[in-house]
Enzyme design. Structure first.
Site, short mmCIF file in Angstrom:
data_model
loop_
_atom_site.label_atom_id
_atom_site.label_comp_id
_atom_site.label_asym_id
_atom_site.label_seq_id
_atom_site.Cartn_x
_atom_site.Cartn_y
_atom_site.Cartn_z
N THR A 16 16.65 -27.59 36.87
CA THR A 16 15.96 -28.86 37.70
C THR A 16 15.58 -28.24 38.96
O THR A 16 14.42 -28.28 39.46
CB THR A 16 16.97 -29.76 37.80
OG1 THR A 16 18.32 -29.29 38.35
CG2 THR A 16 17.04 -30.81 36.72
N PHE A 147 15.17 -38.59 41.65
CA PHE A 147 16.81 -38.29 41.43
C PHE A 147 17.33 -39.55 40.72
O PHE A 147 18.56 -39.61 40.65
CB PHE A 147 17.55 -38.07 42.84
CG PHE A 147 17.00 -36.79 43.32
CD1 PHE A 147 17.48 -35.48 42.57
CD2 PHE A 147 16.22 -36.71 44.27
CE1 PHE A 147 16.89 -34.31 43.37
CE2 PHE A 147 15.66 -35.50 44.90
CZ PHE A 147 16.29 -34.25 44.29
N CYS A 154 21.40 -39.22 40.67
CA CYS A 154 21.74 -37.74 40.69
C CYS A 154 23.10 -37.39 41.81
O CYS A 154 22.91 -37.51 42.92
CB CYS A 154 20.64 -37.02 40.97
SG CYS A 154 21.06 -35.20 40.91
C1 HEM Z 1 15.50 -31.02 41.82
C2 HEM Z 1 16.66 -31.05 41.27
C3 HEM Z 1 17.35 -32.40 40.53
C4 HEM Z 1 16.37 -33.19 39.94
C5 HEM Z 1 15.10 -33.63 39.81
C6 HEM Z 1 17.69 -34.09 39.36
C7 HEM Z 1 17.33 -35.24 38.44
C8 HEM Z 1 18.31 -36.33 38.24
C9 HEM Z 1 18.24 -37.41 37.48
C10 HEM Z 1 16.84 -38.26 37.26
C11 HEM Z 1 19.49 -37.95 37.01
C12 HEM Z 1 19.59 -39.29 36.27
C13 HEM Z 1 19.78 -40.31 37.26
C14 HEM Z 1 19.95 -41.63 36.99
O1 HEM Z 1 20.16 -41.73 35.55
O2 HEM Z 1 19.76 -42.81 37.54
C15 HEM Z 1 20.41 -36.94 37.40
C16 HEM Z 1 21.83 -37.09 37.05
C17 HEM Z 1 22.66 -36.12 37.41
N1 HEM Z 1 22.55 -35.16 38.11
FE1 HEM Z 1 20.70 -34.30 38.85
N2 HEM Z 1 18.85 -33.65 39.47
C18 HEM Z 1 18.68 -32.39 40.37
C19 HEM Z 1 19.67 -31.49 40.65
C20 HEM Z 1 20.91 -31.78 40.43
C21 HEM Z 1 22.03 -30.62 40.76
C22 HEM Z 1 21.65 -29.43 41.71
C23 HEM Z 1 23.13 -31.21 40.35
C24 HEM Z 1 24.64 -30.48 40.55
C25 HEM Z 1 24.81 -29.48 41.05
C26 HEM Z 1 23.00 -32.39 39.60
C27 HEM Z 1 23.90 -33.19 38.90
C28 HEM Z 1 23.55 -34.34 38.26
C29 HEM Z 1 24.67 -35.03 37.69
C30 HEM Z 1 26.22 -34.77 37.60
C31 HEM Z 1 24.25 -36.13 37.24
C32 HEM Z 1 24.89 -37.48 36.25
C33 HEM Z 1 25.33 -38.63 37.30
C34 HEM Z 1 25.94 -39.80 36.76
O3 HEM Z 1 25.59 -39.83 35.49
O4 HEM Z 1 26.66 -40.44 37.33
N3 HEM Z 1 21.59 -32.70 39.77
N4 HEM Z 1 19.62 -35.83 38.02
#
Ligand code: HEM
Length: 206
Positions: A16, A147, A154
């Site tokens: 991502t 996010f 996220c």
């Molecule tokens: C540009 C970078 C990133 C984008 C665009 C992104 C986008 C997203 C999106 C759209 C979700 C789903 C949220 C939802 O359902 O409302 C998500 C969940 C998540 N992201 Fe990211 N993310 C990025 C970077 C990261 C990074 C760097 C980490 C960890 C180091 C991370 C860890 C997570 C985790 C653990 C979830 C699940 C959260 C949950 O279900 O409670 N993400 N992300």
């Protein structure tokens, strides 16, 4: 379970952020005036750029143009394409009745490119729309969800933006980027939004 969590974070956090940096570089290569504006801002903020500059984060808020560019990049080419929610009980969304157990998938790019939310220039790269923050950039701030949203937003969003700012600051302070004649603009919705034919850019030492 710990291994599973590590795999999740690795999957969610590596590709991502790499794609965020890639799409932002493509956009800056296509818009040299913004590239120069961001570079000047970085040079004014950090006179001798190195990794050590980022030990102390207090100068980060000064990178306003870079922040706006990243926000616009996440709007137009946010790496995450969908977010999903399961209806835990029957519910109404507007006129629609959603039965219990149904999974709803939100297509993020359609919200980010809707002219009714962003104006007629919704599909254009205009970082200046974020000069007053997200609430002034669009009609409904809830429609800007690179996010995700709510309690499952996220986990790594701040970390991702900080990483992107560091990577881009280091790269832009050393090199200039222009689009290679081999570049074919073809965003492809896979699990994440990828440049289908890669991102060939011409990189020149400053
Ligand atoms: C540009 C970078 C990133 C984008 C665009 C992104 C986008 C997203 C999106 C759209 C979700 C789903 C949220 C939802 O359902 O409302 C998500 C969940 C998540 N992201 Fe990211 N993310 C990025 C970077 C990261 C990074 C760097 C980490 C960890 C180091 C991370 C860890 C997570 C985790 C653990 C979830 C699940 C959260 C949950 O279900 O409670 N993400 N992300």
């Amino acid at each position: 379970m710990i291994v599973d969590i590590c795999k999740n974070i690795y999957f969610a956090g590596s590709e991502t952020t790499a794609l965020l940096a890639t799409w932002t570089l493509i956009l800056l290569a296509k818009h040299p005036q913004w590239q120069q504006r961001v570079r000047s801002e970085i040079q004014e903020t950090y006179s001798h750029m190195s990794l050590h500059c980022f030990r102390d984060m207090h100068k980060f808020p000064k990178l306003k143009s870079l922040t706006m560019v990243i926000q616009e990049s996440l709007r137009l080419y946010g790496p995450a394409v969908t977010a999903s929610r399961e209806a835990l009980e029957e519910m109404k969304v507007g006129e629609l009745v959603v039965p219990k157990g149904v999974n709803m998938w939100f297509f993020i790019p359609s919200l980010h490119r809707d002219p009714q939310i962003w104006g007629e220039d919704a599909c254009e790269f205009k970082p200046e729309r974020f000069a007053g923050g997200v609430s002034e950039a669009c009609k409904y701030p809830q429609a800007y969800i690179p996010f995700g949203f709510g309690s499952r937003i996220c986990l790594g969003q701040n970390f991702a933006v900080i990483q992107a700012k560091i990577i881009l600051s280091l790269m832009l302070s050393r090199f200039s980027f222009s689009v290679s004649p081999n570049y074919r603009h073809s965003p492809a919705y896979r699990m994440l939004l990828v440049p289908k034919f890669g991102a060939p850019l011409i990189v020149t030492n400053l």
